[in-house]
Enzyme design. Structure first.
Site, PDB file in Angstrom:
ATOM      1  N   LYS A  81       9.444  -8.930 -10.577  1.00 17.82           N
ATOM      2  CA  LYS A  81       8.353  -8.028 -10.927  1.00 17.82           C
ATOM      3  C   LYS A  81       7.012  -8.528 -10.397  1.00 17.82           C
ATOM      4  CE  LYS A  81       6.411  -4.514 -12.897  1.00 17.82           C
ATOM      5  NZ  LYS A  81       6.618  -3.158 -12.358  1.00 17.82           N
ATOM      6  N   SER A 123      -0.845   5.507  14.024  1.00 19.23           N
ATOM      7  CA  SER A 123      -0.041   5.316  12.827  1.00 19.23           C
ATOM      8  C   SER A 123       0.109   6.629  12.040  1.00 19.23           C
ATOM      9  CB  SER A 123      -0.647   4.195  11.969  1.00 19.23           C
ATOM     10  OG  SER A 123       0.310   3.696  11.060  1.00 19.23           O
TER      11      SER A 123
END
Length: 357
Positions: free
Chosen positions: A228, A176
């Site tokens: 949010k 990764s």
């Protein structure tokens, strides 16, 4: 019985002064001190502390000897008294007197923690290697499964800016974000069993709303916008939010693919075909182009020296902290005291109220 025997018997049996009867002491209940309540148990009998003092004294003497040896070695090294050989290793870059290959370890999660597995920590060591004229090449010893995408991106950029040859030595895992960094090296070594690659991006949002409902917990988020609180885990994502996050992941992954393609000299499509998010064995990585050769750390050092066109060199390890820990000190001294002995001594000193700093 003779008079002499009577005299001796009288002498040994002189009447003792009459003593006043002492009031009988009443047994004190456990937890009392001189008749007053106290929040403490009766103190156990004190044990001797002589062995602690002896152990500390021995360690102090050995420490003084080691400091003296290190100082003398540093002095002679700075005078050029020790020649450089390819098998030698220097622990301080400032003492180099000849050509060298620097080794930096990227070990653990890629994140912002100040170590060489972080942008700040790696850049600090890269700058040292860049500025020192004796360092001719660099080896990155990588053992990491990745981490924060942004940290990996920054570390990749710092490695791109490094002007000297870079070779990667892959340990058990090079995946990764760690592989994104490694892809910028001039050459990548891997073990046959290394887990390498894992080109991909992931984002996780946990929905705990079902668990909260079973527990009778109700959470209300007061937000300035409807989405949010989308990543708080208090509710499921809406379809629009899921699509938004998927697009974000795809953008980040595309930069990952492009970075690897640029570093490995491959096409974007070739790398995209390998961007399954899965790791490959070292053997497969050599076949598909994500690595160059099966080899060890020593092979990586030799390759770095070859790329730098140096034949006689030493190696120097660059790390965030150069201080020796206690275990290293005991190994150097060959002291007979074990870590268990030292731990027991420190615990006993702490129990006695001593402050160890």
């Amino acid at each position: 019985m003779s008079d002499q025997g009577n005299w001796q018997q009288q002498a040994w049996q002189q009447p003792q002064p009459q003593q006043q009867p002492q009031p009988q002491q009443q047994p004190q209940p456990h937890g009392y001190y001189q008749g007053q309540p106290a929040y403490c148990a009766p103190e156990p009998p004190k044990k001797g502390k002589g062995w602690i003092v002896g152990l500390v004294a021995v360690l102090a003497i050995f420490l003084v000897i080691v400091i003296g040896m290190v100082s003398c070695t540093s002095m002679f090294t700075s005078m050029g008294s020790f020649p450089s050989f390819s098998s030698s290793t220097v622990s301080d870059i400032d003492y180099l007197t000849g050509d060298a290959v620097a080794i930096i370890a990227i070990d653990g999660t890629i994140q912002y923690d100040g170590t060489t597995s972080s942008p700040e920590g790696l850049k600090a060591q890269l700058d040292k290697a860049e500025e020192n004229s004796h360092v001719k090449a660099l080896v990155l010893r990588v053992n990491s499964g990745g981490g924060v995408a942004t940290a990996g991106e920054e570390m990749t950029e710092y490695l791109k800016e490094f002007s000297k040859p870079v070779v990667v030595s892959s340990a058990s895992m090079n995946a990764s974000a760690a592989y994104e960094i490694s892809s910028q090296a001039d050459y990548i070594f891997t073990a046959k069993t290394t887990s390498i690659g894992s080109i991909g991006t992931a984002m996780q949002v946990t929905d705990l709303s079902g668990l909260y409902e079973k527990l009778g917990i109700r959470i209300e988020d007061i937000t300035s916008a409807d989405s949010k609180d989308s990543s708080y885990g208090n509710r499921a994502l809406t379809e629009e939010e899921r699509a938004y996050y998927q697009d974000m992941v795809d953008q980040i992954n595309e930069t990952f693919i492009e970075t690897v393609a640029e570093g490995r000299g491959m096409s974007v499509e070739e790398v995209r075909a390998l961007a399954t998010g899965l790791t490959f064995t070292g053997m497969t990585a050599v076949e598909n182009g994500l690595a160059d050769e099966i080899g060890t750390l020593d092979d990586a050092v030799e390759k770095a020296a070859e790329l730098a066109n140096v034949s006689s060199y030493t190696t120097v390890k660059l790390q965030s902290s150069s201080a020796l820990d206690m275990l290293d000190l005991l190994d150097i001294l060959g002291a007979s005291a074990s870590t268990d002995d030292l731990s027991a001594a420190l615990k006993e000193l702490e129990h006695d109220g001593a402050s160890i700093r």
